[in-house]
Motif scaffolding. Sequence first.
Motif, mmCIF file in Angstrom:
data_model
loop_
_atom_site.group_PDB
_atom_site.id
_atom_site.type_symbol
_atom_site.label_atom_id
_atom_site.label_comp_id
_atom_site.label_asym_id
_atom_site.label_seq_id
_atom_site.Cartn_x
_atom_site.Cartn_y
_atom_site.Cartn_z
ATOM 1 N N VAL A 258 -42.080 20.578 -25.537
ATOM 2 C CA VAL A 258 -41.632 20.721 -26.916
ATOM 3 C C VAL A 258 -42.167 22.015 -27.522
ATOM 4 O O VAL A 258 -43.361 22.301 -27.426
ATOM 5 C CB VAL A 258 -42.104 19.527 -27.774
ATOM 6 C CG1 VAL A 258 -41.684 19.715 -29.223
ATOM 7 C CG2 VAL A 258 -41.555 18.223 -27.229
ATOM 8 N N ASP A 259 -41.257 22.793 -28.117
ATOM 9 C CA ASP A 259 -41.644 23.893 -29.005
ATOM 10 C C ASP A 259 -41.716 23.285 -30.403
ATOM 11 O O ASP A 259 -40.694 23.080 -31.060
ATOM 12 C CB ASP A 259 -40.602 25.010 -28.942
ATOM 13 C CG ASP A 259 -40.961 26.186 -29.840
ATOM 14 O OD1 ASP A 259 -41.810 26.021 -30.741
ATOM 15 O OD2 ASP A 259 -40.385 27.277 -29.652
ATOM 16 N N GLN A 260 -42.930 22.940 -30.832
ATOM 17 C CA GLN A 260 -43.091 22.142 -32.042
ATOM 18 C C GLN A 260 -42.511 22.819 -33.276
ATOM 19 O O GLN A 260 -41.926 22.160 -34.138
ATOM 20 C CB GLN A 260 -44.574 21.832 -32.271
ATOM 21 C CG GLN A 260 -44.820 20.691 -33.248
ATOM 22 C CD GLN A 260 -44.230 19.386 -32.784
ATOM 23 O OE1 GLN A 260 -44.437 18.976 -31.638
ATOM 24 N NE2 GLN A 260 -43.487 18.718 -33.658
ATOM 25 N N ASP A 264 -39.694 21.050 -35.461
ATOM 26 C CA ASP A 264 -39.929 20.759 -36.875
ATOM 27 C C ASP A 264 -38.844 21.388 -37.750
ATOM 28 O O ASP A 264 -38.412 20.787 -38.746
ATOM 29 C CB ASP A 264 -41.305 21.276 -37.302
ATOM 30 C CG ASP A 264 -42.436 20.468 -36.687
ATOM 31 O OD1 ASP A 264 -42.171 19.362 -36.177
ATOM 32 O OD2 ASP A 264 -43.582 20.956 -36.696
ATOM 33 N N PRO A 304 -42.840 14.052 -39.022
ATOM 34 C CA PRO A 304 -43.589 13.948 -37.761
ATOM 35 C C PRO A 304 -43.041 12.850 -36.861
ATOM 36 O O PRO A 304 -42.901 13.026 -35.646
ATOM 37 C CB PRO A 304 -45.018 13.652 -38.220
ATOM 38 C CG PRO A 304 -45.087 14.126 -39.627
ATOM 39 C CD PRO A 304 -43.729 13.883 -40.193
ATOM 40 N N ALA A 307 -39.654 13.864 -35.308
ATOM 41 C CA ALA A 307 -39.820 14.832 -34.220
ATOM 42 C C ALA A 307 -40.272 14.130 -32.947
ATOM 43 O O ALA A 307 -39.757 14.388 -31.848
ATOM 44 C CB ALA A 307 -40.822 15.913 -34.629
ATOM 45 N N SER A 311 -38.004 13.760 -29.416
ATOM 46 C CA SER A 311 -38.503 14.298 -28.151
ATOM 47 C C SER A 311 -38.596 13.212 -27.089
ATOM 48 O O SER A 311 -38.478 13.493 -25.896
ATOM 49 C CB SER A 311 -39.872 14.957 -28.350
ATOM 50 O OG SER A 311 -40.832 13.987 -28.740
#
Length: 691
Positions: A258-260, A264, A304, A307, A311
């Motif tokens: 994951v590219d947070q 987001d 949060p 997300a 994922s």
Amino acid sequence: MSDADGSPPEKNNGVDGSDTPERSASDSDTPERSASDSEGSAPDQTAPDQPASDQAPQDQSVPEEQALDEPVPDESANEITTVIPVVPANSEIPTGPAVPTNTGVPAGAAEPTQQFEPVLPAVAPEPVAVDQSPASKKWVKPALIVGGIFAVAVLAYGVDVFTSSGNTPRGTQVAGIDIGNRSPADAETVLRAELAPKLVEPVTVRADDVESTIIPASAGIDVDWSATLAGVNEQPLNPITRITSFFSSREVPVVSTVDQAALDASMTVVAATSDRAPVEGAVVISGGEASGVSPVVGRALDLPGAAATFSDEWSSGDVVDLPVEDTPVTVTQAGVDRALQDVAQPAVSGEVVVNGRDGKEATIGVDQIGEILTFAPDGSGGLAPQYNTEAAVKILAPQLVSTEVQPKDASITLAGGAPTVVPGVVGDLINWPETVKDLPVLLTSTGSRATPAVYAPVPPALTTEGAEALGIKEVIGEFTTGGFEYASGVNIALAASVLDGAIVKPGETFSFNEYTGPRGAAQGYVESGIINNGRPDKAVGGGISQLATTLYNATYFAGMEDVAHTEHSYYISRYPEAREATIFDGAIDLQFRNPSKTGVMIQTITTSSNVTVKIWGTKTVDVESITGPRTSPTSPNTVVLPKGDGCIASSGAPGFTASDTRVITDHATGAQVSSNTRTVKYDPVPIVKCE
């Protein structure tokens, strides 16, 4: 019993299925077999008187395993022994008609007279009790079947474990992709081929009742192939698991990277469409009618949680339900209903009346109630009424202004050539805060909705006594300038009339711009000359700078304290060097402070050619101005402009630096109070040519 021709005797069906029926030695009717018969040979042909020992074999030993099943010859050749088979204790011995025993004596010969005694084995094993009842026998066959099935299952399990060793477990799925019973390399190839395209396909997400789509790759999602396959390649050893794998599947989760930040950001985009602001319960009064607004709970995406959910579940192939949170409201429906019933509806039931003097009255109409009464959350689920008394006064005051006496400040007139105090007037005004304090009661009343206006005396800002105590009795400073054109004279006269009579109390600061207010065409000012960016120009209100310079010099010699003033950018010959001021509405101001213990009054006198300003008060100081020499001269430059109204020709003038020193001395003693020098640099006046 064998036939005469020596053929074997016929077989009898025994209880246990053997060829020889089992008989007890004590049964005299049971056939007895000789030792020779026990071997299945032909009948013995030896004469009856011949010793049996001559015919018997030398070795009569019997294998141990046959000891209980077959008769064993006695060591004595003269006796034929009968072997009694071992019969289970709980079994029955079959009985039947007596059958002669074959003794081996020919027919017609005398039978031997030997005594037959049963001979038992020297050592007999302990009989084993065997339950051969019908109830026990019925379980034998099922037991054999179960045992066989178990053996086959064990064999099949072993074969399955052996043949699937090294492959992925049967029934294994990743994101619905079947990769079971494959080699690791083959499983990875299939998984990459079918799962990788899903990274760039839109995935439907749902936040409560709002659906949208997200492309996993754009949201910073990728597959961690090594970690995903690491959860696939382990073979289960549990036999139940292996059996059920033929009929079911095992889902192995996809491990994502994951590219947070990107994820987001995608969730924020979803939230922009899915979030719903709460609607607070409210009561609205409009057009003389009251209505309630029902509260609606808001909704906000749990960023949060959303997300993390996406994922984890993006690869499932189903709609991904994202978690949302309710945004509560602070006003309940019960609170709305209560405010509507108890306050709002009674408030619009009729107009409110305020009774003034002389039969005058002011009213707040039903259609104006909404300007006065509003509601706000009370923190307990209800609505608290808010009363805007200022709005109420704004509605009521103009209707009763004729019943009031306005206060008037005391003033000082110079009509007789000397200052004279004109007494002030005490006002008689309506005390509106006191008058409208019962407004909440009036608005909820179902009876009388009228209240009297409360009047009270109001003294002027400057009372008669206050004006007399100011000590304004003589001129303490004055100055006159002239030489302005007609348009400037109009503006100067208008501004001077506003300044005339202004009183500055001890310690107060006077502002030219604040006192005169806006100076535009609406106030009667006209267009006249100004200096704009160092060049002559025109603007409405031009020429007022001459009045500012005159006022500055009058306060200069009256001993007032300079707070703020600005000189012209270039020198104008009708003003004293380094002792003049310009003014510009809203930008450049002239301010001075009254430092004395008595008040001062401004008097302005204008003619068509000049303006004079006098400062009245009590003289306490004397002021002297010392002008310094001009220094640092500079030459003008030439500016060529197109002919027209925007071009004002000028012959120009050199620039220079000048200074002014103000020396203040005590009027009574002559002692110096202060000495201050101000230096001013004037730019050259440009030579303007209109061509």
